[in-house]
Write a protein that holds these residues in place. Structure first.
Motif, PDB file in Angstrom:
ATOM      1  N   HIS A 164      -7.773   7.917  11.890  1.00 26.86           N
ATOM      2  CA  HIS A 164      -8.356   8.532  10.690  1.00 26.86           C
ATOM      3  C   HIS A 164      -9.127   7.489   9.869  1.00 26.86           C
ATOM      4  O   HIS A 164     -10.107   7.827   9.200  1.00 26.86           O
ATOM      5  CB  HIS A 164      -7.262   9.201   9.856  1.00 26.86           C
ATOM      6  N   ILE A 202     -14.091   8.218  17.468  1.00 22.47           N
ATOM      7  CA  ILE A 202     -14.796   8.988  16.441  1.00 22.47           C
ATOM      8  C   ILE A 202     -14.884  10.429  16.919  1.00 22.47           C
ATOM      9  O   ILE A 202     -15.597  10.721  17.892  1.00 22.47           O
ATOM     10  CB  ILE A 202     -16.232   8.446  16.215  1.00 22.47           C
ATOM     11  N   LEU A 209     -15.438  14.457  15.769  1.00 31.54           N
ATOM     12  CA  LEU A 209     -15.810  15.475  14.777  1.00 31.54           C
ATOM     13  C   LEU A 209     -15.631  16.853  15.386  1.00 31.54           C
ATOM     14  O   LEU A 209     -15.906  17.055  16.581  1.00 31.54           O
ATOM     15  CB  LEU A 209     -17.274  15.311  14.340  1.00 31.54           C
ATOM     16  N   ALA A 220     -12.377   7.332  11.483  1.00 37.41           N
ATOM     17  CA  ALA A 220     -13.186   8.513  11.141  1.00 37.41           C
ATOM     18  C   ALA A 220     -13.977   8.274   9.857  1.00 37.41           C
ATOM     19  O   ALA A 220     -15.172   8.600   9.770  1.00 37.41           O
ATOM     20  CB  ALA A 220     -12.273   9.732  10.989  1.00 37.41           C
ATOM     21  N   ASN A 241     -15.923   8.638  21.611  1.00 44.27           N
ATOM     22  CA  ASN A 241     -16.548   9.450  20.568  1.00 44.27           C
ATOM     23  C   ASN A 241     -17.118  10.731  21.157  1.00 44.27           C
ATOM     24  O   ASN A 241     -17.318  10.829  22.370  1.00 44.27           O
ATOM     25  CB  ASN A 241     -17.671   8.648  19.895  1.00 44.27           C
ATOM     26  N   THR A 243     -15.519  16.057  10.230  1.00 47.67           N
ATOM     27  CA  THR A 243     -14.543  14.974  10.413  1.00 47.67           C
ATOM     28  C   THR A 243     -13.159  15.424   9.942  1.00 47.67           C
ATOM     29  O   THR A 243     -12.157  15.252  10.647  1.00 47.67           O
ATOM     30  CB  THR A 243     -14.981  13.728   9.617  1.00 47.67           C
TER      31      THR A 243
END
Length: 498
Positions: free
Chosen positions: A174, A97, A99, A177, A31, A253
């Protein structure tokens, strides 16, 4: 920050930026959102992880879980260089994860909160609406993996097999996410929704996926290419709209998801190009001048152009239904609230509130299809669908150039938006691909001319024999012009366990 100099603060902010840009692989869940310091969310995600792995084992690609696949994995969210390629077994792929970096001082770019600071937490009054949007988006991701799980057994090459698996693992990411957003921002409700995302199954009679197109079968590779071109393109449009969201974690995201999504549409566009290319090459070599001479073309072991058009008609019309009704108060409310914008919202030159604007909508008026001005706020689905159609046309231009360059007078076209619709203004009528309204009897008699028949499906299925020799391709599809990661034509993209 007491006791720090400006220089120290600047250094710390640069380190923070690097942490956001690069992905931490030291935890079970890779992440760039500092999960190691967010113990509650980390624990929730680690609790969800075994169920995800069970789902992947049950519903992920069948028969290749121990094969080494040359896949890309994100190590950064910097668009200039964000992925590395290496061999990995799919169950060992590092789903994470990720972003996009936070935009400093970002404001909400539309709706009644236009110009206000973007939300870092969920506004209470929009909690239910935001959760539903995230759940619907999340539900599509595992659905396509389920739809495509059998395709590996009939892959036309190792190159195509690798592309299928790249799409699959990224759809899995995804899903992660959206689950992160549910787990972090929606408490117990979010955890329950995250569990339900693993409970539903594509095409299941009792627990189907939420949207119709994601319950359809993907029986062959032409269907897969059409799906990744048309249906993943709907995903692109939805992600662009959500990337405008006033809820900043959702925006960030979706911005990074779009980076990965581009490859999925590339697989579709180049896949169809290569099918068309092989067909016209075979026709020319055999001296066939008429593309409509289906029996002769099929005898060459390639897919005739009229059947490709039928598949296009099917997947385009199914994808149009994903946009919902042309006129929608739900879409208006989502825009007004600042939770879902328009495609390229910040590039549109208007007031971004749409209180007095109108937009032309195709409707059934007195038995005719007519363009009617509707309030722009309630016509947002129509506008997004129009943007989608314009985006779809680009691929058709390329495919048609291949056909015309080969000397054939045949043009692949998008069917009229009234054709074969289950949702929206035209769901209760029948229309030809040219938009001519017809009765039930005519539709039943002519349907097989416009949509793939059982015989068409059987013929395509007859071509679906796997080709697993390095550098070799099935006879119904051309090799790609360039390999993935600039690899040579004889690169072993998948090392199949024997």
């Amino acid at each position: 920050m007491p006791g720090t100099s400006p220089g120290m603060t600047e250094t710390m902010s640069k380190e923070h930026a690097m942490n956001i840009m690069n992905v931490d692989y030291s935890t079970k869940i890779p992440n760039n959102v500092n999960l190691s310091e967010d113990r509650q969310v980390l624990k929730a995600l680690e609790g969800w992880h075994p169920g995800y792995m069970d789902w992947w084992g049950d519903m992920g690609p069948e028969g290749f879980q121990q094969s080494l696949v040359y896949l890309r994995t994100a190590y950064s969210v910097d668009p200039r260089g964000w992925a590395k390629f290496d061999y990995v077994r799919m169950p060992e792929y590092r789903w994470g994860i990720l972003l996009a970096p936070q935009e400093e001082n970002r404001v909400i770019p539309f709706g009644q909160h236009f110009g206000e600071p973007a939300w870092q937490e969920v506004p209470g009054e929009y909690r239910a609406a935001l959760r539903r949007l995230i759940v619907i988006q999340g539900d599509t991701e595992p659905a396509s993996v389920e739809q495509q799980r059998h395709l590996g057994k009939t892959a036309p090459s190792l190159y195509d097999l690798r592309n299928l698996f790249q799409v699959n693992v990224e759809e899995g990411r995804h899903l992660w996410a959206m689950v992160y957003l549910l787990q972090k921002y929606f408490g117990r409700d979010g955890r329950e929704e995250a569990d339900d995302l693993l409970r539903r199954r594509s095409g299941d009679a009792d627990s189907p996926r939420m949207l119709g197109a994601f319950n359809e079968a993907t029986p062959d590779w032409l269907s897969f290419f059409m799906f990744t071109y048309f249906t993943d393109r709907d995903g692109k449009m939805q992600l662009h709209s959500l990337a405008q969201s006033g809820f900043d974690p959702l925006s960030r995201t979706c911005r990074f998801m779009l980076t990965e999504e581009a490859h999925h549409m590339f697989v579709g566009e180049t896949g169809i190009t290569r099918v068309v290319q092989r067909t016209v090459e075979a026709m020319r070599a055999a001296g066939i001048s008429d593309p409509a001479d289906i029996a002769k073309v099929r005898a060459l072991g390639v897919i005739d152009l009229p059947t490709i058009q039928k598949k296009l008609n099917l997947h385009y019309s199914l994808s149009l239904d994903l946009f919902g009704s042309e006129v929608s108060t739900n879409a208006a409310n989502a825009f007004n609230s600042g939770i879902k914008g328009r495609y390229h919202e910040t590039q549109i030159k208007d007031d971004h509130r749409l209180e007095k604007d109108t937009y032309p909508v195709l409707k059934l008026v007195g038995g005719e299809i007519k363009r009617v001005e509707e309030p722009a706020l309630t016509a947002l689905n129509m506008r997004l669908r129009d943007d989608y159609t314009q985006d779809c046309v680009k691929g058709l231009l390329r495919w048609n150039k291949v056909i015309s360059t080969a000397g054939y007078d045949f043009t692949l076209t998008l069917p009229n938006v009234a054709f074969h619709r289950q949702i929206g203004e035209f769901r209760d009528i029948h229309a030809t691909p040219d938009g001519v309204l017809i009765d039930d009897a005519t539709w039943k008699a002519r349907k097989g001319d416009w949509l793939p028949s059982t015989a068409d499906g059987d013929f395509i299925a007859s071509l679906m024999s796997p080709v697993t020799e390095v550098g070799q391709f099935a006879g119904w599809i051309s090799p790609p012009k360039v390999g993935i990661d600039n690899k040579p034509g004889d690169f072993e993209y998948v090392k199949i366990e024997t």
